[in-house]
Enzyme design. Structure first.
Site, PDB file in Angstrom:
ATOM      1  N   ASP A  18       0.816  -1.160  -0.086  1.00  0.00           N
ATOM      2  CA  ASP A  18      -0.050  -0.002  -0.158  1.00  0.00           C
ATOM      3  C   ASP A  18       0.947   1.390  -0.052  1.00  0.00           C
ATOM      4  O   ASP A  18       0.486   2.217   0.764  1.00  0.00           O
ATOM      5  CB  ASP A  18      -0.997   0.043   1.097  1.00  0.00           C
ATOM      6  CG  ASP A  18      -1.704  -1.146   1.533  1.00  0.00           C
ATOM      7  OD1 ASP A  18      -1.919  -1.847   0.402  1.00  0.00           O
ATOM      8  OD2 ASP A  18      -2.045  -1.688   2.551  1.00  0.00           O
ATOM      9  N   GLU A 220     -10.983   0.510  -4.190  1.00  0.00           N
ATOM     10  CA  GLU A 220     -10.472   1.147  -3.058  1.00  0.00           C
ATOM     11  C   GLU A 220      -9.079   1.907  -3.421  1.00  0.00           C
ATOM     12  O   GLU A 220      -8.711   2.158  -4.217  1.00  0.00           O
ATOM     13  CB  GLU A 220     -10.026   0.060  -1.972  1.00  0.00           C
ATOM     14  CG  GLU A 220      -8.897  -1.096  -2.339  1.00  0.00           C
ATOM     15  CD  GLU A 220      -8.888  -2.269  -1.439  1.00  0.00           C
ATOM     16  OE1 GLU A 220      -9.636  -2.113  -0.355  1.00  0.00           O
ATOM     17  OE2 GLU A 220      -8.200  -3.122  -1.724  1.00  0.00           O
TER      18      GLU A 220
END
Length: 483
Positions: A18, A220
């Site tokens: 991430d 997302e």
């Protein structure tokens, strides 16, 4: 002498997915969640910092734990919560603000620090002026995966969203949430109080028809960058394995779909279909950054036969004159300034191609395929030293590929393997093409080196190994050299 950079760019025992990359001063900093080696769920460790000089992207420095999740009042003990993907921005006051969401709470929280990689302290949760948490008012969509932009005029924008299909909310002790697409919320210059919003800025799976996003709808991983006066919204699509982008002339709406930047299986690149993935795929999350005049995309790959131990990778990208970004391939050289040098020992973990005899596939959440397919792994437990990551369980037909090297006429190749396998590794420049060398390997419980001849010649190329034989081998490292 600069250290060669390769993928994954952090040490092999580190699992930072991430990734949000930023340049502060003369260093690039990576902010990401923190998976555990062979974890059983996402993001269970505290946030840690890593940084590198902007002119030496192979020389990463560990900055230590930058945020202990138990500082948040919602987290009573270390085991309580998963600390999901963060983002960081420097506020008008010069301090650095870290945004995050625990688990599936839907609460965007903030920590603050005077330096980009110091010890962040809990600051509070994003709220409306009346004190109501963002996302808690009736009809407000669910908040998740914060991304933040402080614009050139000092205005602060928070980007959030989570739009899965048929998500099992009840499995996480929650009622079904309102999801309507990616959204933006303008914050006051205190970096925590809602000024305007939230408002939806793009479609999701249920309302994308006719928008241009079809097949690549928002899922997302919201992230925003401003480039040459345009706003680039980077996100993970419902496909999971890809990072896409959309572009607008404003930060709070009118975004148009741009395309795929990177897939962690090279799907769609040159027309490649999902069933032709070059690597085991899973969710993806990251963003882009300019370092020394070169743009890069940061993303992550899966290890250990599941989605819960992910590692950060990066590739060069190009912002075209018309503002578009073409999809780039996964490589082993990543942040390096060009292909890797030959005649050096390389760990097999830097492979950008990995698949079994029947190909590769998407790791669905919770699924584990260690027993049947090759995978990246390490010996022992989660730790902060003693790197020994390797490729485990290569059976007949398994393929491992590395891109790219500059060859200088080497005619020998050495591999270090272990396992009960009896057979050989075929060596080629192109997958399923002419075999240019073979290395016979035998069964051994310990890491053992085997050598063979090859005829690679000179110039830049990839390097592929295909195992042919009985049993299974683990692959630690390799080296090409002149006899």
């Amino acid at each position: 002498m600069k250290i060669q950079a390769f993928n994954p760019y952090l040490p092999s025992y580190e699992y930072i997915p991430d990734g949000e990359p930023y340049v502060f001063g003369d260093r690039v900093y990576i902010y990401g969640s923190h998976d555990q080696f062979d974890g059983k769920e996402f993001c269970v460790n505290n946030y840690v910092g890593w940084s590198a000089p902007v002119d030496d992207l192979g020389n990463w420095r560990y900055e230590g734990i930058i945020y202990d999740k138990t500082k948040d009042p919602m987290c009573e003990s270390f085991e309580d919560h998963m600390l999901f993907a963060p983002d960081v921005q420097q506020g008008p006051d010069g301090r650095y603000y870290l945004y995050y969401v625990f688990d599936f709470t839907g609460v965007v929280s903030v920590a603050v620090c005077d330096s980009p990689a110091g010890e962040f302290e809990y600051y509070g949760s994003v709220r409306h002026p009346d004190g109501t948490l963002l996302g808690a008012k009736p009809g407000e969509p669910y908040q998740f995966d914060p991304g933040v932009l402080v614009d050139d005029d000092g205005r602060v924008y928070l980007y959030t969203g989570f739009c899965p299909v048929n998500f099992p909310w009840e499995a996480f002790g929650s009622e079904k949430k309102i999801v309507e697409g990616p959204m933006v919320t303008e914050l006051e210059d205190d970096m925590i109080t809602v000024k305007v919003g939230p408002r939806i800025i793009g479609p999701y799976g249920a309302n994308s028809e006719g928008t241009g996003y079809e097949g690549h709808e928002f899922f997302e991983a919201s992230s925003m960058r401003k480039i040459n006066g345009k706003y680039y919204f980077i996100y993970s699509s419902l496909k999971g394995h890809e990072l896409c982008y959309a572009v607008s002339h404003r930060p709070d709406g009118d975004f148009s779909y741009g395309g795929t930047i990177i897939s962690n299986g090279d799907i769609y690149l040159n027309g490649r279909k999902p069933e032709e993935a070059v690597n085991y795929t899973g969710n993806n999350h990251g963003s882009i950054v300019e370092i020394g005049g070169q743009w890069y995309v940061f993303y992550h790959r899966q290890t250990n036969g599941h989605q819960f131990s992910r590692q950060g990778c990066a590739e060069k990208i190009r912002i075209e004159e018309d503002g578009s970004i073409k999809q780039v391939e996964m490589t082993s050289c990543g942040l390096n300034d060009g292909p890797l040098m030959a005649e050096i020992d390389y760990e097999a973990r830097i492979a950008c191609v990995l698949k079994g005899d029947d190909g590769a596939f998407f790791y669905d959440m919770g699924q584990v395929f260690k027993e049947d397919h090759p995978h990246f792994t390490q010996d022992g437990i989660d730790r902060d030293d003693q790197p020994d990551q390797h490729i485990a369980n290569m059976t007949h037909g398994s393929v491992v590929g590395f891109k790219y090297f500059v060859h200088s006429g080497e005619d020998r190749i050495q591999v270090k393997v272990r396992g009960n396998g009896e057979g050989y590794l075929e060596v080629a420049k192109v997958e399923n093409d002419q075999v240019l060398g073979k290395v016979s390997v035998g069964a051994s419980e310990e890491w053992t080196s085997f050598t063979g001849d090859m005829l690679f010649g000179e110039g830049e190329s990839a390097l592929y190994f295909t195992y042919q034989g009985e049993g299974a081998i683990d692959f630690m490292s390799f080296k090409t050299y002149k006899a």
